[in-house]
Scaffold this active site. Structure first.
Site, PDB file in Angstrom:
ATOM      1  CG  ASP A 148      -1.864   1.163   1.246  1.00 55.79           C
ATOM      2  OD1 ASP A 148      -1.766   2.037   0.347  1.00 55.79           O
ATOM      3  OD2 ASP A 148      -2.700   1.234   2.162  1.00 55.79           O
ATOM      4  CB  SER A 203      -0.324  13.843 -14.880  1.00 61.47           C
ATOM      5  OG  SER A 203      -1.458  14.410 -15.510  1.00 61.47           O
ATOM      6  CE1 TYR A 218      -2.898  12.105 -11.000  1.00 56.46           C
ATOM      7  CE2 TYR A 218      -3.352  13.801 -12.641  1.00 56.46           C
ATOM      8  CZ  TYR A 218      -2.843  12.559 -12.304  1.00 56.46           C
ATOM      9  OH  TYR A 218      -2.276  11.768 -13.275  1.00 56.46           O
ATOM     10  N   GLY A 220      -8.343   1.955 -14.882  1.00 59.54           N
ATOM     11  CA  GLY A 220      -8.618   2.966 -13.871  1.00 59.54           C
ATOM     12  C   GLY A 220      -9.339   4.174 -14.429  1.00 59.54           C
ATOM     13  CG  ASP A 267     -14.090   1.763 -18.086  1.00 58.59           C
ATOM     14  OD1 ASP A 267     -14.762   2.332 -18.969  1.00 58.59           O
ATOM     15  OD2 ASP A 267     -14.519   0.805 -17.415  1.00 58.59           O
TER      16      ASP A 267
END
Length: 255
Positions: A60, A140, A153, A190, A192
């Site tokens: 995790d 990103s 994000y 993910g 989707d």
């Protein structure tokens, strides 16, 4: 078979059980690497491991100790880590006005803190052995600003770009190359789930989204994976500290 790009390399892919991470696992195995990858979903991870001969380690990555220990466990099992990919990502929605401290912290934990402490452990192993190495972070294009509903994000991914440059500069004379690939809109499991959960998307959302893109398609994980493997390999030469936009839209260009 001729020499492959990652022959004799030990590669750790954090967040490698699905999406872009899983594509990187497959590509790295194909190119000759011994691959260890992490994920939270045991069933999914074990299936990919069986399909690829990679080794799955449940972790995790919201816990920085587990991010760091992913490297430690790889070194214990394989003797070293030559290449690290930080591919885990959290894309849950939040704007400047509605993001809670808890949501903000979740984004920082997965999208920034986990890469930081995994890199810390990997670079420690590389420098202790006085060996070169490569690290690729999956960033990103939201690092440039992003849409309003991806405020935490975008903030975390901007931090990842800064971390990449800082660490690459700090360890360039150790021959450790560190780069980030800022990916655009990508067709993954993910994404989707996100489109359906947050945007009410139907079964044809991919087709509709692709039709609006310059190249007529969304980004494809296998294509990103090939590029990441190239950056991990010696074929990418001396490139370090680069934050590369892997997208079909051009930053700053206007019609």
């Amino acid at each position: 078979m001729g020499l492959r790009l990652l022959d004799d390399k030990v590669v750790l892919v954090n967040g490698g059980s699905q999406g872009v991470g899983a594509a990187i696992v497959r590509a790295a195995v194909r190119e000759g690497a011994t691959v260890v990858f992490t994920g939270r979903r045991t069933e999914v991870g074990e299936k990919l491991a069986a399909d690829t001969d990679a080794r799955f380690v449940r972790a995790d990555l919201a816990d920085p100790a587990q991010a760091r220990d992913s490297v430690v466990r790889t070194v214990e099992a394989q003797g070293r880590v030559d290449c690290l990919v930080n591919a885990a990502g959290l894309t849950s929605r939040g704007s400047l006005l509605d993001t809670t401290p808890e949501l903000f912290d979740q984004h920082m934990a997965i999208n920034l803190k986990a890469p930081f402490f995994a890199m810390q452990a990997a670079v420690a192993d590389m420098t202790a052995r006085k060996a070169p190495g490569t690290i690729v972070n999956i960033g990103s294009t939201c690092a440039h600003g992003g849409p309003p509903h991806l405020a935490p994000y975008s903030t975390a991914k901007a931090g990842l770009a800064g971390l990449t440059r800082n660490a690459a500069h700090a360890h360039r004379f150790d021959r450790i190359r560190i780069n980030t690939v800022n990916i655009g809109w990508t067709d993954t499991e993910g994404e989707d789930a996100t489109q359906r959960a947050f945007h009410g998307a139907g079964d044809d959302w991919r087709e509709q989204a692709a039709a609006r893109q310059p190249m007529g398609k969304l980004g494809q994980p296998d294509e990103i994976a090939d590029f990441v493997v190239f950056l991990l390999s010696e074929r990418s030469g001396v490139v370090t500290g680069s934050v590369i936009d892997w997208d079909q839209n051009v930053l700053g260009a206007l019609d």
